[in-house]
Write a protein that holds these residues in place. Structure first.
Motif, short mmCIF file in Angstrom:
data_model
loop_
_atom_site.label_atom_id
_atom_site.label_comp_id
_atom_site.label_asym_id
_atom_site.label_seq_id
_atom_site.Cartn_x
_atom_site.Cartn_y
_atom_site.Cartn_z
N LEU A 64 3.89 23.46 50.52
CA LEU A 64 5.17 23.78 49.57
C LEU A 64 5.41 23.40 48.67
O LEU A 64 6.05 21.99 49.49
N ARG A 65 5.81 23.38 47.66
CA ARG A 65 6.14 22.98 46.51
C ARG A 65 7.33 22.95 46.40
O ARG A 65 8.50 24.29 46.59
N ASN A 93 13.67 11.96 53.50
CA ASN A 93 12.64 11.94 54.28
C ASN A 93 12.01 13.26 55.19
O ASN A 93 11.05 13.24 55.58
N LEU A 94 13.07 14.08 54.79
CA LEU A 94 12.98 15.30 55.89
C LEU A 94 10.88 15.56 55.09
O LEU A 94 10.65 15.92 56.00
N LEU A 95 11.81 15.82 53.81
CA LEU A 95 10.13 16.59 53.24
C LEU A 95 9.53 16.09 53.05
O LEU A 95 7.94 16.39 53.29
N LYS A 96 9.36 14.27 52.98
CA LYS A 96 8.34 13.20 52.88
C LYS A 96 7.43 14.03 53.82
O LYS A 96 6.44 13.23 54.43
N SER A 127 2.53 19.77 54.83
CA SER A 127 2.26 20.93 54.05
C SER A 127 3.42 20.79 52.90
O SER A 127 3.53 21.95 51.97
N VAL A 128 4.14 20.12 52.95
CA VAL A 128 4.86 20.17 51.52
C VAL A 128 4.70 18.99 50.24
O VAL A 128 4.67 17.76 50.61
N ASP A 129 4.46 19.60 49.21
CA ASP A 129 4.35 18.33 48.12
C ASP A 129 5.94 18.56 47.60
O ASP A 129 6.42 19.60 46.72
N LEU A 130 5.99 17.30 47.62
CA LEU A 130 7.76 17.06 47.29
C LEU A 130 7.48 16.09 45.43
O LEU A 130 7.02 14.86 45.36
N VAL A 131 8.25 16.88 44.88
CA VAL A 131 8.84 16.34 43.32
C VAL A 131 10.44 15.63 43.46
O VAL A 131 10.82 16.74 43.37
N ALA A 158 15.44 25.22 55.11
CA ALA A 158 14.25 24.48 54.25
C ALA A 158 13.60 25.44 54.39
O ALA A 158 12.97 26.59 53.40
N HIS A 159 13.74 26.08 55.66
CA HIS A 159 12.31 26.91 55.95
C HIS A 159 12.72 28.37 55.72
O HIS A 159 12.12 29.34 55.21
N TRP A 160 13.51 28.53 56.16
CA TRP A 160 14.88 30.02 55.90
C TRP A 160 14.67 29.93 54.28
O TRP A 160 14.71 31.28 54.06
N MET A 161 14.82 29.06 53.86
CA MET A 161 14.96 29.29 52.44
C MET A 161 12.94 29.53 51.83
O MET A 161 13.50 30.21 50.85
N MET A 162 12.85 29.20 52.78
CA MET A 162 10.85 29.56 52.02
C MET A 162 10.29 30.72 52.30
O MET A 162 8.94 30.92 52.14
#
Length: 680
Positions: free
Chosen positions: A277-278, A295-298, A302-306, A500-504
């Motif tokens: 998930l980007r 911190n949540l996304l890192k 399975s998440v690639d964070l920019v 975040a998962h609902w958004m995706m």
């Protein structure tokens, strides 16, 4: 009436041994001294020892018992193909007549139905149970009327008599079967996964058939037909189009003359998952909770964070050009114009317009949402200013407008009535113990759903769908207080993760959803909705019949029902605008994996017991008696082993010789020895 001699000693055995030893010594001494009466004295000792051994004659009154023949009648699903059922019934009746005409023989008929679940034909289990109810010494033979396709041969019991198979197949039988050799349970969205299929013709199949039609349907859509080779593995690449369960159905149309089309279909259920998930995180003014989203996304592998952070405070006026605010030029054009479609979610954390992102970039973000993207705004005081994101092209997609008020007062977040039904907020634990937040931005909902409220019931968390995309607004920057455990804290991590998962667009967090969970031939139908009530679910069975099943609310926003599927195959479910498909049971049950009747499967068991395998289309074999250990089958006949079992009705015992005869015989021998020695 039978009799046998038994011994019941009148004295202990050691006494008999001692007397025998003493007699032998005495006779030896007499022989050594040359006494001519030693023979008579020895015989007298033997008579006395025999009398002390207590010989008795035991007689038994016996009644002969009949031999028992076990007849296993296979009534499984594969036995209902073609005319096998009628052929089996006729053979069973003929065999019953022949056994009834035999002397001293009884027949036990054991009907063997389908095994539980998809266990197949449990012929050996039925035989074991039948043998447990009969004495082993009376079983003269076992005869199985079956197609020979038993699925529990590894549990065959030790049979003390010949075993025979009368199979119901014909030499002209043939069948076409579709099998799936390789089907993963999970697959990555957008990446092809290879399924391995195979179509086989078994039995007396048409010789000119080298290709067969194959219909492929995904999630109940109209099938597409392909011509594929027979007898070869087929590598089929499949790319999943959506997350969650994807049901793929393969069907080979039935051909005239084949035994069944029950094994011409296969159902494959694959769960679609995202590979990576980007997420693009745009942080504005630094604040104590600035690392909350990072911190949540890192923490999710399975998440690639920019992460794009603007640290320059708005009040700083040093005249430094925007292009020189970073040591390395940040690729804003690439991220917000060229590569924006590659992101699954964009998060603005306390971001306000400072000239870094031109309006055209933000307008492109709004278009990204309408086309299926997701934007989440975690608002702070910046949202209430003139530089708010709401004062940009993003206003067209944001769900709530600011009133320019910032409420720096303590409040406790509360889940709204609608939020109690929404999967993002339903079931969050320990609401009574949640700690307070200290700041809220006053907003007025323009569209969407308010899931949480704050100070004086003002909207705190607002979600909305815009076009094909999703937008969320969290009107506070104090969620981090829960992570710090302030006055008890709260489920900050779970709330933000769900959000975040609902958004995706994760399927398990859809607020309007319909799906089913299968257990054998039963399914649990689950409907999630924000409405207070939903109508019945319409179920379309594999045969095309429709049935309406009412749903009961089991939890806020969750409705369920149990349904027992009468058939094996693909079921279609619909309720309002929601549809789902699910497969019940295997598309090709175990009974139909192999359908050509044969004696090869049971050959090892039959040969081990010296029995035989016969095809009913060749006629019924005759029945003969054979001795135990001899071959029990031949051309046109099968053998049974008479067991000669009996029941003992009475037992009588009598002394072998009366006491007076023993005394007379002993006395005569002693006198004879004395006279013999006296004459000398």
């Amino acid at each position: 009436m039978t009799g046998q001699v038994l011994f019941d000693p009148l004295v202990p055995v050691w006494v008999l041994i001692a007397l025998a030893t003493l007699s032998a010594v005495a006779v030896s001494v007499a022989l050594w001294r040359g006494l001519s009466g030693w023979v008579f004295r020895g015989l007298a000792g033997l008579v006395i020892l025999a009398a002390l051994a207590g010989p008795v004659l035991q007689t038994e009154k016996r009644a002969p018992l009949s031999d028992i023949v076990l007849m296993l009648v296979d009534q499984s699903a594969s036995q209902r193909l073609s005319d096998r059922g009628a052929r089996t019934q006729a053979a069973a009746e003929a065999l019953e007549t022949r056994i009834a005409n035999r002397d001293n023989t009884e027949l036990r008929r054991i009907n063997v139905p389908d095994g539980s679940g998809d266990a197949g034909t449990e012929l050996m289990a039925a035989l074991t149970e039948a043998m447990a109810q009969e004495p082993r010494g009376r079983i003269a033979g076992v005869i199985a009327l079956s197609d020979g396709l038993a699925h529990d041969l590894d549990r065959a019991p030790d049979v003390p008599a010949p075993v025979h198979l009368l199979h119901t197949g014909k030499a002209s039988d043939w069948d076409r079967r579709l099998s799936v050799r390789n089907a993963p349970a999970f697959a990555i969205l957008g990446e092809p996964v290879t399924l391995t299929l195979r179509i086989d013709d078994n039995g007396a199949a048409p010789e000119n058939a080298d290709r067969a039609p194959l219909d492929i349907s995904v999630d109940g859509s109209p099938p597409e037909r392909y011509m594929v080779p027979i007898g070869r593995d087929i590598e089929l690449p499949v790319t999943l189009s959506h997350g969650g369960r994807n049901v793929i159905q393969f069907i080979v149309p039935g051909e005239e003359g084949e035994l069944t089309d029950r094994n011409n279909a296969a159902l494959v259920q694959i769960n679609g998952v995202r590979d990576r998930l980007r997420v693009l995180l745009v942080s504005g003014e630094p604040h104590p909770g600035g690392r909350t989203w990072r911190n949540l996304l890192k923490s999710d592998a399975s998440v690639d964070l920019v992460h794009f952070t603007i640290l320059r405070p708005p009040e700083k006026q040093d005249g430094v050009p925007v292009s020189e605010l970073s040591l390395i030029a940040f690729p804003t054009r690439e991220l917000f114009l060229e590569k924006i479609e590659d992101f699954d979610l964009i998060v603005f954390d306390r971001y306000q317009r400072r000239g870094i992102l031109p309006s055209i970039y933000l307008e492109n973000v709004a278009d990204y949402v309408r086309k299926g993207g997701a934007v989440l705004v975690a608002a702070g005081p910046d949202y209430a200013t003139a530089d708010s994101l709401y004062r940009s092209p993003l206003a067209d997609v944001l769900p709530a407008s600011p009133t320019a008020r910032v409420l720096d007062e303590e409040f406790r977040p509360v889940i709204s009535d609608l939020g109690q039904r929404h999967p993002v907020t339903t079931g969050l634990p320990n609401q009574e113990t949640w700690g307070p937040w200290l700041r809220q931005i006053d907003v007025v909902p323009d569209a969407g759903t308010v899931l949480m409220t704050g100070h004086e019931d003002r909207p705190l968390l607002v979600l909305n769908r815009v076009g094909e995309g999703r937008v969320a607004l969290l009107a506070s920057d104090h969620a981090w207080l829960w992570a710090r455990g302030y006055q008890g804290g709260g489920p900050q991590l779970e709330l933000l993760r769900r959000l975040a998962h609902w958004m995706m667009g994760e399927p398990e967090l859809e607020e309007e959803a319909l799906w089913a969970e299968a257990t054998g031939q039963s399914m649990r139908i689950i409907r999630r909705s924000l409405n207070d009530s939903v109508g019945a679910v319409t179920i379309t069975t594999p045969s095309g019949a429709q049935v309406d099943v009412p749903l009961q609310e089991v939890a806020p926003g969750r409705f369920e029902a149990l349904y027992e599927g009468p058939e094996i195959g693909l079921y279609r479910l619909s309720n309002e605008d929601n549809e789902a498909v699910i497969g019940l049971g295997p598309a090709a049950p175990r009974e139909f994996v192999q359908t050509i009747a044969t004696g090869a499967e049971m050959a090892a068991l039959v040969e081990a017991r010296r029995g035989g395998a016969f095809a009913l289309e060749d006629g019924m074999p005759s029945v003969r008696d054979v001795r135990e250990g001899r071959p029990a089958a031949g051309r046109g006949w099968l053998g049974l082993t008479p067991r000669g079992a009996f029941e003992t009705l009475d037992i009588a015992r009598a002394p072998l010789l009366p006491a007076w005869i023993v005394l007379l015989l002993t006395g005569m021998l002693i006198v004879a020895g004395w006279l013999r020695e006296g004459r000398r």
